[in-house]
Design a protein around this motif. Structure first.
Motif, PDB file in Angstrom:
ATOM      1  N   ARG A 175       0.811  -1.223   0.000  1.00  0.00           N
ATOM      2  CA  ARG A 175       0.000   0.000   0.000  1.00  0.00           C
ATOM      3  C   ARG A 175       0.843   1.272   0.000  1.00  0.00           C
ATOM      4  O   ARG A 175       0.291   2.369   0.000  1.00  0.00           O
ATOM      5  CB  ARG A 175      -0.954  -0.026   1.205  1.00  0.00           C
ATOM      6  CG  ARG A 175      -2.119  -0.987   1.014  1.00  0.00           C
ATOM      7  CD  ARG A 175      -2.965  -1.148   2.262  1.00  0.00           C
ATOM      8  NE  ARG A 175      -2.328  -2.067   3.223  1.00  0.00           N
ATOM      9  CZ  ARG A 175      -2.932  -2.542   4.299  1.00  0.00           C
ATOM     10  NH1 ARG A 175      -4.185  -2.173   4.571  1.00  0.00           N
ATOM     11  NH2 ARG A 175      -2.319  -3.374   5.112  1.00  0.00           N
ATOM     12  N   THR A 176       2.154   1.125   0.008  1.00  0.00           N
ATOM     13  CA  THR A 176       3.025   2.289  -0.124  1.00  0.00           C
ATOM     14  C   THR A 176       3.425   2.426  -1.602  1.00  0.00           C
ATOM     15  O   THR A 176       3.353   1.452  -2.361  1.00  0.00           O
ATOM     16  CB  THR A 176       4.301   2.112   0.712  1.00  0.00           C
ATOM     17  OG1 THR A 176       5.044   0.994   0.195  1.00  0.00           O
ATOM     18  CG2 THR A 176       3.945   1.863   2.182  1.00  0.00           C
ATOM     19  N   PRO A 177       3.843   3.613  -2.043  1.00  0.00           N
ATOM     20  CA  PRO A 177       4.260   3.764  -3.453  1.00  0.00           C
ATOM     21  C   PRO A 177       5.352   2.777  -3.850  1.00  0.00           C
ATOM     22  O   PRO A 177       5.278   2.160  -4.924  1.00  0.00           O
ATOM     23  CB  PRO A 177       4.748   5.218  -3.516  1.00  0.00           C
ATOM     24  CG  PRO A 177       3.960   5.923  -2.447  1.00  0.00           C
ATOM     25  CD  PRO A 177       3.821   4.915  -1.342  1.00  0.00           C
ATOM     26  N   GLN A 178       6.359   2.625  -3.017  1.00  0.00           N
ATOM     27  CA  GLN A 178       7.439   1.701  -3.344  1.00  0.00           C
ATOM     28  C   GLN A 178       6.949   0.251  -3.365  1.00  0.00           C
ATOM     29  O   GLN A 178       7.312  -0.537  -4.246  1.00  0.00           O
ATOM     30  CB  GLN A 178       8.587   1.853  -2.349  1.00  0.00           C
ATOM     31  CG  GLN A 178       9.796   0.961  -2.677  1.00  0.00           C
ATOM     32  CD  GLN A 178      10.946   1.177  -1.712  1.00  0.00           C
ATOM     33  OE1 GLN A 178      10.900   2.034  -0.849  1.00  0.00           O
ATOM     34  NE2 GLN A 178      11.997   0.375  -1.870  1.00  0.00           N
ATOM     35  N   GLY A 179       6.114  -0.083  -2.381  1.00  0.00           N
ATOM     36  CA  GLY A 179       5.589  -1.446  -2.326  1.00  0.00           C
ATOM     37  C   GLY A 179       4.672  -1.752  -3.497  1.00  0.00           C
ATOM     38  O   GLY A 179       4.678  -2.871  -4.028  1.00  0.00           O
ATOM     39  N   ARG A 180       3.896  -0.760  -3.931  1.00  0.00           N
ATOM     40  CA  ARG A 180       3.002  -0.967  -5.078  1.00  0.00           C
ATOM     41  C   ARG A 180       3.814  -1.183  -6.352  1.00  0.00           C
ATOM     42  O   ARG A 180       3.469  -2.032  -7.183  1.00  0.00           O
ATOM     43  CB  ARG A 180       2.079   0.240  -5.225  1.00  0.00           C
ATOM     44  CG  ARG A 180       0.974   0.070  -6.255  1.00  0.00           C
ATOM     45  CD  ARG A 180      -0.056   1.172  -6.092  1.00  0.00           C
ATOM     46  NE  ARG A 180      -1.167   1.015  -7.016  1.00  0.00           N
ATOM     47  CZ  ARG A 180      -1.280   1.655  -8.170  1.00  0.00           C
ATOM     48  NH1 ARG A 180      -0.326   2.513  -8.521  1.00  0.00           N
ATOM     49  NH2 ARG A 180      -2.319   1.477  -8.961  1.00  0.00           N
ATOM     50  N   LEU A 181       4.896  -0.411  -6.514  1.00  0.00           N
ATOM     51  CA  LEU A 181       5.758  -0.616  -7.673  1.00  0.00           C
ATOM     52  C   LEU A 181       6.373  -2.015  -7.644  1.00  0.00           C
ATOM     53  O   LEU A 181       6.428  -2.705  -8.664  1.00  0.00           O
ATOM     54  CB  LEU A 181       6.863   0.442  -7.708  1.00  0.00           C
ATOM     55  CG  LEU A 181       7.929   0.277  -8.796  1.00  0.00           C
ATOM     56  CD1 LEU A 181       7.291   0.292 -10.183  1.00  0.00           C
ATOM     57  CD2 LEU A 181       8.994   1.352  -8.668  1.00  0.00           C
ATOM     58  N   ARG A 182       6.823  -2.429  -6.485  1.00  0.00           N
ATOM     59  CA  ARG A 182       7.400  -3.771  -6.349  1.00  0.00           C
ATOM     60  C   ARG A 182       6.375  -4.834  -6.700  1.00  0.00           C
ATOM     61  O   ARG A 182       6.689  -5.839  -7.357  1.00  0.00           O
ATOM     62  CB  ARG A 182       7.906  -3.956  -4.923  1.00  0.00           C
ATOM     63  CG  ARG A 182       8.642  -5.270  -4.680  1.00  0.00           C
ATOM     64  CD  ARG A 182       9.200  -5.294  -3.264  1.00  0.00           C
ATOM     65  NE  ARG A 182       9.850  -6.570  -2.973  1.00  0.00           N
ATOM     66  CZ  ARG A 182      10.422  -6.858  -1.801  1.00  0.00           C
ATOM     67  NH1 ARG A 182      10.427  -5.948  -0.812  1.00  0.00           N
ATOM     68  NH2 ARG A 182      10.989  -8.040  -1.606  1.00  0.00           N
ATOM     69  N   LEU A 183       5.132  -4.610  -6.276  1.00  0.00           N
ATOM     70  CA  LEU A 183       4.056  -5.548  -6.588  1.00  0.00           C
ATOM     71  C   LEU A 183       3.807  -5.603  -8.100  1.00  0.00           C
ATOM     72  O   LEU A 183       3.663  -6.688  -8.683  1.00  0.00           O
ATOM     73  CB  LEU A 183       2.781  -5.127  -5.857  1.00  0.00           C
ATOM     74  CG  LEU A 183       1.510  -5.895  -6.215  1.00  0.00           C
ATOM     75  CD1 LEU A 183       1.656  -7.370  -5.872  1.00  0.00           C
ATOM     76  CD2 LEU A 183       0.301  -5.285  -5.511  1.00  0.00           C
TER      77      LEU A 183
END
Length: 367
Positions: free
Chosen positions: A347-355
């Motif tokens: 749910r964070t920008p970095q985590g969403r990109l990783r997803l």
């Protein structure tokens, strides 16, 4: 011929004009003018738009009275004067003359002579080859095939390598043979418009090589069903490059099911830099660690892949909840559980990109 036309004009203007029409199309035929040049001549001489429709060969050419090509997908009006290309067939050359216009001897002569010339060009350059002949398509898409062979295949398929406005795309289906589809044609509504055309006394200065002005064999609306990679629109001789890009785009597609969510149709020219991932993740090779984490998490939660795909491809969590038809609070609970299984936040920008990258690499890693 000119002297005869002049004498006849003094006696009967229509007869003189008809003789000039005969001479004009005879000169076009002798110069081996292409289809677009013939339709253009009919339009300019008649003073109204002319349209060639050959259903069997999938040829559609429409030219305005000023010589500008502007194709249309609308069917011809049966009330327009026309000349059939085959006895009892649907294929014909049409003059878009108002239904209340009086029958004209000159129109009849234009249609007869232009249609006769069109038949010769079509029989010479198109024959009766199916527009999606698999062997010809294979040759056209083969970068190792000689250029002469690819040019021949293009013409037999109804493509016009000599027309700079012609663009086509290669299509790579998951199951089935390759396709070539038409790209939208520049009709002059934007950018540079073609110069107005006027008949030339010694022939057609805009005459093209054999077969010019032919529509491509398929359009984007005729794409086959299923997973598809679609290459960029390119000139005819660049289709091997479009085919390579289409096969890469196919690797980014999915079945569109809960266990394989994602797009079933992917356009190569919409991937941008993401396409570089295809060079880093080889099909069937050991997938990256994040893909392993996704697969392990999905084994513990059947809803996980569809949920994470919705989060990765929509603009907000509320939009993601609507996409998979669950309440917003239910989605939050699912994401909390998913993050515990994956070991990283989504749910964070970095985590969403990783997803997003993990989901994409999952597709690319498939054998």
């Amino acid at each position: 011929m000119k002297e005869l036309a002049g004498r006849l004009t003094a006696l009967d203007p229509d007869a003189g004009a008809a003789v000039r029409v005969i001479g004009y199309f005879d000169r076009l035929a002798e110069s081996r003018a292409g289809l677009e040049a013939l339709v253009r001549g009919a339009a300019v001489l008649a003073g109204c738009a002319a349209r060639l429709v050959d259903v069997e060969r999938r040829v559609r050419v429409r030219v305005e009275a000023d010589g500008t090509r502007r194709d249309s997908a609308e069917p011809p009006d049966p009330a327009w004067p026309s000349a059939s290309l085959t006895p009892g067939g649907e294929s014909a050359l049409w003059l878009e003359r108002a239904a209340d216009a009086a029958p004209s001897v000159v129109d009849a002569m234009i249609l007869e002579r232009a249609a006769g010339a069109v038949r010769l060009v079509l029989d010479r350059t198109r024959g009766r080859v199916p527009a999606d002949d698999p062997e010809l398509v294979e040759t056209l898409l083969d970068a190792t095939a000689p250029e002469a062979a690819r040019l021949h295949a293009a013409r037999r398929l109804g493509l016009d390598p000599a027309d700079p406005a012609t663009r086509a795309r290669a299509v790579a289906p998951l199951d089935g043979r390759p396709r070539v589809v038409a790209a939208p044609r520049d009709t002059g509504t934007s950018g540079t418009r073609p110069a107005p055309f006027a008949p030339h006394p010694d022939g057609d200065p805009h005459a093209h090589p054999e077969g010019s002005g032919v529509q491509l064999p398929h359009t984007d609306a005729e794409l086959p069903a299923g997973r598809l990679g679609i290459g960029p629109a390119v000139p005819v001789l660049d289709l091997p490059r479009s085919w390579a890009a289409a096969r890469t785009a196919l690797r980014f597609t999915s079945d569109g099911t809960p266990q394989d969510p994602g797009q079933r149709v992917v356009h190569a020219d919409e991937l941008g830099g993401i396409a570089l991932l295809a060079e880093l993740v080889a099909p069937g090779a050991e997938p990256p660690p994040d893909v392993h984490d996704l697969e392990a998490a999905a084994a513990n939660a059947p809803w996980l892949l569809a949920t994470l795909n919705a989060v990765a491809t929509t603009t907000s969590l509320r939009a993601a909840a609507a996409e998979i038809n669950v309440h917003h609070s239910t989605l939050q609970d699912r994401l909390t559980h998913a993050e515990s299984l994956l070991g990283w936040p989504v749910r964070t920008p970095q985590g969403r990109l990783r997803l997003q990258l993990a989901l994409t690499m999952r597709h690319l890693a498939r054998p």
